[in-house]
Design an enzyme around this catalytic site. Structure first.
Site, PDB file in Angstrom:
ATOM      1  N   GLY A   1      41.676 -11.955  86.987  1.00  0.00           N
ATOM      2  CA  GLY A   1      40.651 -11.198  86.277  1.00  0.00           C
ATOM      3  C   GLY A   1      39.276 -11.539  86.817  1.00  0.00           C
ATOM      4  O   GLY A   1      39.049 -12.664  87.257  1.00  0.00           O
TER       5      GLY A   1
ATOM      6  N   GLN B   1      30.231 -12.172  87.038  1.00  0.00           N
ATOM      7  CA  GLN B   1      30.580 -13.266  87.955  1.00  0.00           C
ATOM      8  C   GLN B   1      30.155 -12.998  89.399  1.00  0.00           C
ATOM      9  O   GLN B   1      30.075 -13.921  90.204  1.00  0.00           O
ATOM     10  CB  GLN B   1      32.098 -13.500  87.933  1.00  0.00           C
ATOM     11  CG  GLN B   1      32.606 -14.043  86.624  1.00  0.00           C
ATOM     12  CD  GLN B   1      34.107 -14.180  86.649  1.00  0.00           C
ATOM     13  OE1 GLN B   1      34.827 -13.244  86.329  1.00  0.00           O
ATOM     14  NE2 GLN B   1      34.609 -15.342  87.042  1.00  0.00           N
TER      15      GLN B   1
ATOM     16  N   CYS C   1      39.088 -20.182  85.554  1.00  0.00           N
ATOM     17  CA  CYS C   1      38.063 -19.166  85.800  1.00  0.00           C
ATOM     18  C   CYS C   1      37.604 -19.292  87.245  1.00  0.00           C
ATOM     19  O   CYS C   1      37.379 -20.400  87.730  1.00  0.00           O
ATOM     20  CB  CYS C   1      36.882 -19.383  84.858  1.00  0.00           C
ATOM     21  SG  CYS C   1      35.548 -18.192  85.070  1.00  0.00           S
ATOM     22  N   LEU C   2      37.462 -18.156  87.927  1.00  0.00           N
ATOM     23  CA  LEU C   2      37.005 -18.175  89.325  1.00  0.00           C
ATOM     24  C   LEU C   2      35.599 -18.757  89.444  1.00  0.00           C
ATOM     25  O   LEU C   2      35.229 -19.236  90.519  1.00  0.00           O
ATOM     26  CB  LEU C   2      37.036 -16.758  89.909  1.00  0.00           C
ATOM     27  CG  LEU C   2      38.436 -16.185  90.206  1.00  0.00           C
ATOM     28  CD1 LEU C   2      38.344 -14.708  90.557  1.00  0.00           C
ATOM     29  CD2 LEU C   2      39.109 -16.964  91.330  1.00  0.00           C
TER      30      LEU C   2
ATOM     31  N   HIS D   1      38.821 -13.281  77.665  1.00  0.00           N
ATOM     32  CA  HIS D   1      38.083 -14.144  78.599  1.00  0.00           C
ATOM     33  C   HIS D   1      37.040 -13.331  79.372  1.00  0.00           C
ATOM     34  O   HIS D   1      35.887 -13.751  79.507  1.00  0.00           O
ATOM     35  CB  HIS D   1      39.099 -14.802  79.550  1.00  0.00           C
ATOM     36  CG  HIS D   1      38.508 -15.626  80.655  1.00  0.00           C
ATOM     37  ND1 HIS D   1      38.669 -16.995  80.729  1.00  0.00           N
ATOM     38  CD2 HIS D   1      37.759 -15.290  81.737  1.00  0.00           C
ATOM     39  CE1 HIS D   1      38.038 -17.452  81.806  1.00  0.00           C
ATOM     40  NE2 HIS D   1      37.490 -16.435  82.439  1.00  0.00           N
ATOM     41  N   GLU D   2      37.442 -12.152  79.868  1.00  0.00           N
ATOM     42  CA  GLU D   2      36.540 -11.342  80.709  1.00  0.00           C
ATOM     43  C   GLU D   2      35.427 -10.688  79.875  1.00  0.00           C
ATOM     44  O   GLU D   2      34.291 -10.575  80.343  1.00  0.00           O
ATOM     45  CB  GLU D   2      37.341 -10.284  81.483  1.00  0.00           C
ATOM     46  CG  GLU D   2      38.435 -10.831  82.415  1.00  0.00           C
ATOM     47  CD  GLU D   2      37.968 -11.896  83.387  1.00  0.00           C
ATOM     48  OE1 GLU D   2      36.764 -11.950  83.703  1.00  0.00           O
ATOM     49  OE2 GLU D   2      38.814 -12.704  83.820  1.00  0.00           O
TER      50      GLU D   2
ATOM     51  N   HIS E   1      32.660 -13.023  79.462  1.00  0.00           N
ATOM     52  CA  HIS E   1      31.756 -13.059  80.627  1.00  0.00           C
ATOM     53  C   HIS E   1      30.641 -12.020  80.484  1.00  0.00           C
ATOM     54  O   HIS E   1      29.477 -12.298  80.784  1.00  0.00           O
ATOM     55  CB  HIS E   1      32.520 -12.758  81.920  1.00  0.00           C
ATOM     56  CG  HIS E   1      33.177 -13.949  82.543  1.00  0.00           C
ATOM     57  ND1 HIS E   1      32.475 -15.080  82.935  1.00  0.00           N
ATOM     58  CD2 HIS E   1      34.467 -14.182  82.882  1.00  0.00           C
ATOM     59  CE1 HIS E   1      33.315 -15.946  83.467  1.00  0.00           C
ATOM     60  NE2 HIS E   1      34.540 -15.433  83.446  1.00  0.00           N
TER      61      HIS E   1
HETATM   62  C1  QAP Z   1      40.780 -15.590  83.667  1.00  0.00           C
HETATM   63  O1  QAP Z   1      40.894 -16.453  85.829  1.00  0.00           O
HETATM   64  C2  QAP Z   1      42.009 -16.142  82.976  1.00  0.00           C
HETATM   65  O2  QAP Z   1      40.297 -22.726  89.232  1.00  0.00           O
HETATM   66  C3  QAP Z   1      40.982 -15.263  85.110  1.00  0.00           C
HETATM   67  O3  QAP Z   1      40.784 -22.851  91.869  1.00  0.00           O
HETATM   68  C4  QAP Z   1      42.726 -17.226  83.481  1.00  0.00           C
HETATM   69  O4  QAP Z   1      41.668 -15.522  87.704  1.00  0.00           O
HETATM   70  C5  QAP Z   1      42.423 -15.587  81.803  1.00  0.00           C
HETATM   71  C6  QAP Z   1      41.356 -19.283  89.795  1.00  0.00           C
HETATM   72  C7  QAP Z   1      43.845 -17.708  82.808  1.00  0.00           C
HETATM   73  C8  QAP Z   1      43.543 -16.046  81.156  1.00  0.00           C
HETATM   74  C9  QAP Z   1      44.252 -17.103  81.656  1.00  0.00           C
HETATM   75  C10 QAP Z   1      40.908 -20.428  89.161  1.00  0.00           C
HETATM   76  C11 QAP Z   1      41.613 -19.340  91.147  1.00  0.00           C
HETATM   77  C12 QAP Z   1      41.530 -18.022  89.092  1.00  0.00           C
HETATM   78  C13 QAP Z   1      40.734 -21.612  89.860  1.00  0.00           C
HETATM   79  C14 QAP Z   1      41.278 -16.508  87.147  1.00  0.00           C
HETATM   80  C15 QAP Z   1      40.985 -21.652  91.231  1.00  0.00           C
HETATM   81  C16 QAP Z   1      41.417 -20.510  91.876  1.00  0.00           C
HETATM   82  C17 QAP Z   1      41.159 -17.819  87.810  1.00  0.00           C
HETATM   83 CO    CO Z   2      36.279 -16.260  84.174  1.00  0.00          CO
END
Ligand code: QAP
Ligand code: CO
Length: 177
Positions: A46, A51, A93-94, A135-136, A139
Site C-alpha cells: 500500500g 508518502q 510502512c514504506l 493505515h493508508e 497517511h
Molecule cells: C501498509 O506497508 C501496511 O519496513 C503498507 O523494509 C502494512 O507496504 C498495512 C515495507 C502491513 C497493513 C499491514 C516495509 C517494505 C512495506 C518495510 C507496506 C520494508 C520494506 C510496507
Molecule cells: Co505507510
C-alpha cells in the site's frame, strides 16, 4: 511512469493533510501509475500520495503484491462504517523501513472511494485489506502507524533513524577527501 522518492519518518511532510482530488483525469491517472510503480519497486502492499510528497487524497493498494494485475485505487476515500470489534496485528510502512509493530484496527470496514476511472465504488473489507485501507487513510490525514505505539518506542525509532543519517553523512565526507 516513474519511481518516486518515498519520504522517510520523521519527515515533517508526512504530517501534511492531503486535499481532495477535484476531478479524476489523465493528470491523476499519471500520479496513480507512478505510485504503483513506486510501490511495486519497493515491494509494498500500500502507498498513499502523502508518502511521495503529493498532497492529494490518492491511495494505491495491492495486498497480494501481484505486480500490477490486482491493485485497487482509492481516491477521496471515506470510511462510512466500522465494526465494533477490533483486531491487533503487525504492521509496517514504506516510510518507516525496517520497523514492524502491533497496531489495533477495526476488524471490518466499509469504504467509499472513486477508482482510477472516476467511478464511485464501495468496498467492504476485513483482514489485511481492512487494515491496509485504515493505515493508508491515516497517511492522508498526516498520521503514521508509529504514533499508535508508546512514546518510548517512538523515541527509539526516531533515534535509530538519526543514527543511520549520521552514518551516511560521515561516510560521504570521507569519500570526498
Ligand atoms: C501498509 O506497508 C501496511 O519496513 C503498507 O523494509 C502494512 O507496504 C498495512 C515495507 C502491513 C497493513 C499491514 C516495509 C517494505 C512495506 C518495510 C507496506 C520494508 C520494506 C510496507
Ligand atoms: Co505507510
Amino acid at each position: 511512469m516513474a519511481i518516486l522518492n518515498i519520504l522517510n519518518y520523521p519527515d515533517k511532510r508526512l504530517r501534511n493533510i492531503a486535499s481532495p482530488v477535484p476531478v479524476v483525469d489523465s493528470r491523476v491517472r499519471g500520479i496513480i501509475y507512478d505510485m504503483l510503480e513506486t510501490m511495486y519497486n519497493s515491494e509494498g502492499i500500500g502507498l498513499a500520495a502523502t508518502q511521495v510528497n503529493i498532497q492529494e487524497r490518492i491511495i494505491v493498494i495491492d495486498i497480494y503484491n501481484s505486480g500490477g494485475s490486482d491493485f485497487i485505487t482509492l481516491i477521496n476515500p471515506e470510511i462510512i462504517w466500522k465494526s465494533s470489534d477490533v483486531q491487533i496485528d503487525s504492521e509496517g510502512c514504506l516510510s518507516v523501513p525496517g520497523i514492524y509493530d502491533k497496531v489495533e484496527r477495526y476488524s471490518e470496514i466499509v469504504c467509499v472511494a472513486m477508482d482510477k476511472d472516476g467511478n464511485t465504488m464501495e468496498y467492504r473489507a476485513d483482514g489485511l485489506l481492512a487494515r491496509c485501507i485504515q493505515h493508508e487513510i491515516d497517511h492522508l490525514n498526516g498520521k503514521l502507524f508509529v504514533e499508535y505505539l508508546s512514546s518510548f518506542k517512538q523515541d527509539r525509532i526516531r533515534s535509530k533513524y538519526k543514527k543511520s543519517k549520521i552514518k551516511i553523512v560521515s561516510s560521504d565526507t570521507s569519500v570526498g577527501r
